[in-house]
Design an enzyme around this catalytic site. Structure first.
Site, short mmCIF file in Angstrom:
data_model
loop_
_atom_site.label_atom_id
_atom_site.label_comp_id
_atom_site.label_asym_id
_atom_site.label_seq_id
_atom_site.Cartn_x
_atom_site.Cartn_y
_atom_site.Cartn_z
N CYS A 23 -3.47 97.90 71.08
CA CYS A 23 -2.64 97.49 72.21
C CYS A 23 -2.41 98.74 73.05
O CYS A 23 -3.10 99.74 72.85
CB CYS A 23 -1.36 96.80 71.75
SG CYS A 23 -0.20 97.84 70.85
C1 RB5 Z 1 1.51 95.67 76.99
O1 RB5 Z 1 1.74 96.03 78.32
C2 RB5 Z 1 2.03 96.71 76.01
O2 RB5 Z 1 3.40 96.63 75.92
C3 RB5 Z 1 1.37 96.48 74.68
O3 RB5 Z 1 -0.01 96.59 74.82
C4 RB5 Z 1 1.69 97.46 73.59
O4 RB5 Z 1 1.68 98.78 74.04
C5 RB5 Z 1 2.84 97.19 72.77
O5 RB5 Z 1 3.12 97.94 71.82
#
Ligand code: RB5
Length: 147
Positions: A66
């Site tokens: 993420c």
């Molecule tokens: C998404 O914008 C972001 O919050 C997600 O990808 C991640 O970093 C969450 O931990």
């Protein structure tokens, strides 16, 4: 090795790079999405199915990306049998497997560059749990929390 991968929009680009990289190294890759870049998608929708596949043994190891890797690791660790960690350094990428039997590597697509990520992935996949008594003892203490 059969490897599952997953990412939200924050990790989508890095997931695609890792997917190609794994395939070039003859790994079988199962992609749990996102299939396309969608800046409104949510990491649990992709990371949880991946974590369930790791827990069931459908895939041998998982890699989730993420934006930071934080959300992915939080979500993945909710699934019993998953030992996920956000990794930003080479030592932890292999030691997490050797000592802690880490089975799901989390990366930050907005944090770790593509070449560094490839090195972390290699260190993670090449590592094996040592099964030393002290590590098994510690893991058992963690596993008890899942019951
Ligand atoms: C998404 O914008 C972001 O919050 C997600 O990808 C991640 O970093 C969450 O931990």
């Amino acid at each position: 090795m059969k490897i599952g991968i997953a990412a939200d929009h924050g990790g989508f680009e890095l997931k695609e790079v890792i997917k190609t990289f794994l395939q070039s190294r003859q790994h079988e890759v199962k992609d749990f999405g996102a299939a396309v870049f969608n800046d409104k998608d949510d990491y649990p929708d992709f990371v949880v199915p991946l974590a369930q596949a790791v827990a069931s043994g459908e895939v041998a190891r998982g890699i989730a990306v993420c934006g930071s890797g934080v959300g992915a690791s939080i979500a993945a660790n909710k699934v019993a049998g998953v030992r996920a960690a956000l990794i930003n350094d080479h030592f932890s990428a292999h030691q997490g497997v050797e000592d802690d039997d880490m089975n799901l590597l989390c990366l930050g697509g907005r944090v770790t560059g593509t070449e560094a990520a490839k090195e972390l992935v290699i260190a993670y996949l090449d590592a094996k749990f040592t099964a030393a008594e002290r590590h098994q003892r510690r893991l058992e203490k963690v596993k008890r929390l899942e019951k």
